[in-house]
Design an enzyme around this catalytic site. Sequence first.
Site, short mmCIF file in Angstrom:
data_model
loop_
_atom_site.label_atom_id
_atom_site.label_comp_id
_atom_site.label_asym_id
_atom_site.label_seq_id
_atom_site.Cartn_x
_atom_site.Cartn_y
_atom_site.Cartn_z
N THR A 189 40.12 39.25 70.77
CA THR A 189 40.02 39.50 69.64
C THR A 189 40.73 38.43 68.55
OG1 THR A 189 40.27 41.73 70.22
CG2 THR A 189 40.73 41.18 67.80
N HIS B 196 44.74 44.04 75.63
CA HIS B 196 44.04 44.94 76.44
C HIS B 196 43.87 46.27 75.75
CE1 HIS B 196 42.39 46.68 80.29
NE2 HIS B 196 43.17 48.00 79.92
N ARG C 279 31.26 50.41 75.35
CA ARG C 279 32.64 50.53 75.50
C ARG C 279 33.24 49.98 74.13
NH1 ARG C 279 36.78 46.57 74.86
NH2 ARG C 279 38.70 47.36 75.65
N VAL C 280 34.13 50.63 73.59
CA VAL C 280 34.94 50.27 72.38
C VAL C 280 36.59 50.12 72.73
CG1 VAL C 280 35.47 51.26 69.94
CG2 VAL C 280 33.11 51.31 70.84
N1 GLY Z 1 41.47 44.03 72.16
C1 GLY Z 1 40.23 44.05 72.11
C2 GLY Z 1 39.30 45.03 73.17
O1 GLY Z 1 39.96 45.46 74.01
O2 GLY Z 1 38.33 45.21 72.77
#
Ligand code: GLY
Length: 343
Positions: free
Chosen positions: A225, A277, A253-254
Amino acid sequence: MQRWPALMVTILGGSLLATAPDARPAAMGPTTLAGATGAGVVVVTHGGVGSPPEWSSDCEDAARAGAAAPGGALDAACAAVVHLENICRFNAGTGAHVRLDGRTVQMDAAVMTADGEFAAVAALERVRNPVLVAREVLATPHRLLAGEGATRFAHRRGFADEVPLCDEALANYRRRLALLLEGRAGGGYDAFDWRAAWNYPTPPPEAAAVDPAGSVPPRVEPSDTVGAVVRAADGTFAAALSTGGTGLTLYGRVGDVPIYGCGLYAGPAGAVACTGHGEEIIRHAMARLVYERMAAGDSAREAVLAGCRVFGDEWSLGLIAVSRSDWAVAANRDMAWGQASPR
Ligand code: GLY
């Protein structure tokens, strides 16, 4: 995070006082950098945990772009993140990760202001600047739009319909896929029967999809990110984040970015933005945790260190924060970052 001399130059050239970084290798714990703020605008950016320090000039440009943007704290935070979304090597917008099927790009983004306004998009596709779509959600009665609804909303609001695919992201994909097929991908995927859970519309990739030679492509460091935190001239705060997610994901997935209190947080005491993560950041509601420390009187530096301490070293984490009195950067891996505080 090993760019203290450059930071020193930045700080000596501005109005900030710096505290020394922790004198220990990153592998033994988080590296932190911090500065005290005077009055005025402060923008801090990160290029995602895992991004090499050499990319910090882009993050500094992004911070300057934010500081120069007309408007308030949210305008500055969005301008800084858009700057990074438009650079292919960052995992957001144009450079967002290609998902495991080799063609899907799903992105998350979020914005938050000190008066508690929060908006986000999740699993957004076919848009170049997701952070601006998240900002657009602020103008609706909703706080989070996801999937095809978010994508249709973006196009309806005038965002061009395009899949943001760069060579860097494709090279990164081939590398991740090669490692996955060799059982060396990490991220929980080595012990996970991902073929049994495969939910993309096309069949799972085979080794031949990696590249004609079937070898792991040259190292292209995947990063996470991108984000920005801002204190505006009027003393208000905002944060913005954008991501292509992690490298190994099922369809849909989010991560932490669009989840309230997890990827970012802002309030009267400051603003926080995370990278790392996502599943672990969500588990700790990390941005809110760091913010609450500042609201209780900690400096930004003390607050980001507290965040790193609860996380541990197993999973990657990067944090940026700005409070009424200081700003801070912390990460348990390399992380490109930038800061601007024009007079
Ligand atoms: N930190 C971004 C994600 O895990 O999607």
